[in-house]
Design a protein around this motif. Structure first.
Motif, PDB file in Angstrom:
ATOM      1  N   VAL A  58       0.830  -1.200   0.000  1.00  0.00           N
ATOM      2  CA  VAL A  58       0.000   0.000   0.000  1.00  0.00           C
ATOM      3  C   VAL A  58       0.868   1.256   0.000  1.00  0.00           C
ATOM      4  O   VAL A  58       0.600   2.227  -0.719  1.00  0.00           O
ATOM      5  CB  VAL A  58      -0.956  -0.009   1.205  1.00  0.00           C
ATOM      6  CG1 VAL A  58      -1.678   1.332   1.340  1.00  0.00           C
ATOM      7  CG2 VAL A  58      -1.950  -1.143   1.078  1.00  0.00           C
ATOM      8  N   ALA A  59       1.939   1.244   0.806  1.00  0.00           N
ATOM      9  CA  ALA A  59       2.814   2.415   0.876  1.00  0.00           C
ATOM     10  C   ALA A  59       3.505   2.689  -0.460  1.00  0.00           C
ATOM     11  O   ALA A  59       3.757   3.838  -0.817  1.00  0.00           O
ATOM     12  CB  ALA A  59       3.861   2.221   1.976  1.00  0.00           C
ATOM     13  N   GLY A  60       3.790   1.595  -1.201  1.00  0.00           N
ATOM     14  CA  GLY A  60       4.429   1.802  -2.497  1.00  0.00           C
ATOM     15  C   GLY A  60       3.459   2.195  -3.596  1.00  0.00           C
ATOM     16  O   GLY A  60       3.804   2.951  -4.508  1.00  0.00           O
ATOM     17  N   ALA A  61       2.218   1.679  -3.506  1.00  0.00           N
ATOM     18  CA  ALA A  61       1.261   1.933  -4.586  1.00  0.00           C
ATOM     19  C   ALA A  61       0.450   3.198  -4.381  1.00  0.00           C
ATOM     20  O   ALA A  61      -0.017   3.795  -5.358  1.00  0.00           O
ATOM     21  CB  ALA A  61       0.311   0.738  -4.725  1.00  0.00           C
ATOM     22  N   LEU A  62       0.254   3.623  -3.136  1.00  0.00           N
ATOM     23  CA  LEU A  62      -0.608   4.769  -2.879  1.00  0.00           C
ATOM     24  C   LEU A  62      -0.132   6.045  -3.566  1.00  0.00           C
ATOM     25  O   LEU A  62      -0.952   6.756  -4.176  1.00  0.00           O
ATOM     26  CB  LEU A  62      -0.740   4.987  -1.370  1.00  0.00           C
ATOM     27  CG  LEU A  62      -1.775   6.035  -0.938  1.00  0.00           C
ATOM     28  CD1 LEU A  62      -3.165   5.639  -1.456  1.00  0.00           C
ATOM     29  CD2 LEU A  62      -1.794   6.186   0.572  1.00  0.00           C
ATOM     30  N   PRO A  63       1.163   6.398  -3.519  1.00  0.00           N
ATOM     31  CA  PRO A  63       1.594   7.611  -4.255  1.00  0.00           C
ATOM     32  C   PRO A  63       1.354   7.506  -5.751  1.00  0.00           C
ATOM     33  O   PRO A  63       1.043   8.509  -6.401  1.00  0.00           O
ATOM     34  CB  PRO A  63       3.094   7.709  -3.927  1.00  0.00           C
ATOM     35  CG  PRO A  63       3.257   6.939  -2.667  1.00  0.00           C
ATOM     36  CD  PRO A  63       2.272   5.821  -2.746  1.00  0.00           C
ATOM     37  N   TRP A  64       1.486   6.301  -6.293  1.00  0.00           N
ATOM     38  CA  TRP A  64       1.261   6.113  -7.726  1.00  0.00           C
ATOM     39  C   TRP A  64      -0.199   6.413  -8.074  1.00  0.00           C
ATOM     40  O   TRP A  64      -0.489   7.026  -9.107  1.00  0.00           O
ATOM     41  CB  TRP A  64       1.633   4.677  -8.104  1.00  0.00           C
ATOM     42  CG  TRP A  64       1.576   4.388  -9.567  1.00  0.00           C
ATOM     43  CD1 TRP A  64       2.431   4.828 -10.529  1.00  0.00           C
ATOM     44  CD2 TRP A  64       0.596   3.583 -10.229  1.00  0.00           C
ATOM     45  NE1 TRP A  64       2.054   4.347 -11.759  1.00  0.00           N
ATOM     46  CE2 TRP A  64       0.931   3.568 -11.603  1.00  0.00           C
ATOM     47  CE3 TRP A  64      -0.514   2.864  -9.799  1.00  0.00           C
ATOM     48  CZ2 TRP A  64       0.193   2.877 -12.538  1.00  0.00           C
ATOM     49  CZ3 TRP A  64      -1.254   2.163 -10.737  1.00  0.00           C
ATOM     50  CH2 TRP A  64      -0.903   2.169 -12.088  1.00  0.00           C
ATOM     51  N   PHE A  65      -1.131   5.979  -7.241  1.00  0.00           N
ATOM     52  CA  PHE A  65      -2.545   6.295  -7.469  1.00  0.00           C
ATOM     53  C   PHE A  65      -2.844   7.760  -7.153  1.00  0.00           C
ATOM     54  O   PHE A  65      -3.563   8.433  -7.888  1.00  0.00           O
ATOM     55  CB  PHE A  65      -3.439   5.395  -6.605  1.00  0.00           C
ATOM     56  CG  PHE A  65      -3.560   3.983  -7.123  1.00  0.00           C
ATOM     57  CD1 PHE A  65      -4.375   3.706  -8.210  1.00  0.00           C
ATOM     58  CD2 PHE A  65      -2.863   2.944  -6.529  1.00  0.00           C
ATOM     59  CE1 PHE A  65      -4.495   2.412  -8.691  1.00  0.00           C
ATOM     60  CE2 PHE A  65      -2.976   1.652  -7.001  1.00  0.00           C
ATOM     61  CZ  PHE A  65      -3.796   1.378  -8.087  1.00  0.00           C
TER      62      PHE A  65
END
Length: 431
Positions: A58-65
């Protein structure tokens, strides 16, 4: 002595103790976490590891979203807006939304037709899926396939209308001849339907302008609409065909039995992608030279045959699970073969077979993406072909494939949840 005797009398309480609150560890969120997340040392360790991995994802994907860009017209413009920051280029979804849903050739001014067919599909399947709805709605369910064909493919309404008339007349002939035997009645109904459809085709060709929509050839259809067409039609056709194959495999007539056995075992032993290549290249050779059978029709034939073989085995397992007493009960009531199967045997066998049928249906819907290997531009074919091949979006992968994953997951998860609800509704003990 009197004191000793008085103390030996049992004490009887005449009031109840007040209720006490349960311990903190036995109520609420604490109890749920103790029983489900930390019931023991090993499970507690696995829970902690799972929480850690979920946090990292989640920490890695959240900024991408969160930093995603939705308004640019090309990948280069999207990267210029991001300026080196982490973020997804979701503009490809908004810019190519129509192509992902309808393909790149379906006329844009006619998008209302497949959208109307999809909305009507929800209305048509509702009385089939939910028993509490009025049974009169099944009339529209029977009319829907012919209406949807006219909406999506266009042309004159006479062709689907005569198809409907042929089906109704064939059913009436079947019921009229049913007393002479199931096979005789089925053959009579089939011949009647073919004759009516043939006559209707001649009349539709003679009156091409009667209530006609702009015709859209099958080669112009694509996107997720193509997946929905293949999935809905093939699942709807494979279920009755699978039932007939399962009954034929258990038949006492050797010719019918061995035809069904050979068909089922051959189809189950061949990969679906091979059957799709056969549909694309070989199947047209089995028809008269002047016949130009549509590619979508050929693909529907092969996918339906593939799914029917697997559904036949699922239903055969349901038939084998029924006690012998159910068959004897049908015989004791004086029912013939068709009546006993329709009224007693098949309803119970189909209820037992629900998990297996849904498993085949979910797998079949996902397997519709294989048509992209024979140059049909479904959702996956659109992503692999026109969209990624364009200069504007060459290099966008995660956004497009993520959209495909979410789209198929929503549909398949909905089918799975409905099957579980249906099992709970039909839950009965077998004696």
């Amino acid at each position: 002595m009197s004191d000793t005797h008085a103390q030996s009398v049992a004490f009887v309480r005449d009031t109840m103790l007040p209720e006490q609150a349960p311990p903190v560890s036995e109520a609420g969120v604490v109890k749920w976490m103790r029983e489900n997340l930390f019931p023991g040392p090993v499970n507690a360790l696995l829970t902690i590891l799972a929480i850690y991995f979920v946090y990292k994802i989640v920490a890695g994907a959240l900024p991408w979203f969160w930093n995603g860009v939705w308004t640019t017209s090309s990948l280069a413009e999207c990267r210029e807006v991001l300026n080196g920051a982490t973020g997804g280029c979701f503009s490809v979804l908004t810019e190519r939304w129509n192509q992902l849903l309808f393909g790149f050739k379906y006329p844009s001014e006619q998008y209302w037709r497949p959208l109307s067919a999809f909305i009507l599909l929800v209305v048509a399947v509702a009385p089939v899926l939910f028993f509490s709805l009025p049974r009169k709605m099944l009339i529209f369910t029977g009319l829907y396939p012919f209406l949807a064909y006219w909406l999506i493919w266009g042309g004159t309404i006479l062709a689907p209308l005569f198809g409907l008339i042929g089906l109704v007349v064939a059913f009436m002939v079947f019921r009229r001849v049913e007393g002479r035997g199931f096979a005789t009645a089925a053959l009579a109904g089939l011949v009647t339907a073919v004759v009516v459809w043939w006559l209707g085709g001649l009349l539709a060709a003679a009156l091409p302008g009667a209530l006609a929509l702009d015709p859209v050839p099958s080669r112009d259809m694509g996107g997720f609409m193509l997946n929905m067409i293949l999935g809905t039609v093939c699942v709807s056709l494979s279920l009755p065909i699978g039932i007939l194959l399962a009954l034929g495999r258990q038949s006492h007539m050797p010719i019918i039995k061995w035809i069904c056995v050979v068909f089922i075992e051959f189809i189950r032993g061949v990969p679906l992608i091979t059957l799709l290549f056969v549909a694309n290249v070989v199947l047209s050779y089995f028809f008269p030279p002047e016949t130009n059978l549509d590619l979508i029709i050929r693909v529907i034939i092969m996918i339906t045959a593939f799914a029917s073989a697997y559904i036949a085995e699922v239903i055969r397992g349901g038939l084998a699970a029924l006690p012998r007493g159910q068959y004897e009960a049908a015989d004791s009531l004086g029912l013939d073969y068709a009546q006993s199967m329709r009224l007693i045997i098949l309803p119970q066998a189909l209820k037992i077979s629900i998990p297996g049928i849904v498993n085949v249906a979910v797998g079949l819907f996902k397997d519709t993406t294989l048509v992209s290997v024979i140059s049909m531009f479904d959702l996956v074919g659109m992503i692999r072909g026109p969209i990624l091949a364009s200069t504007e979006w060459n290099g966008v992968y995660w956004e497009l494939w993520g959209f495909a994953v979410v789209t198929f997951f929503v549909v398949c998860y909905g089918i799975s949840q409905y099957s579980q609800w249906l099992e709970r509704q039909l839950q009965r003990d077998h004696h």
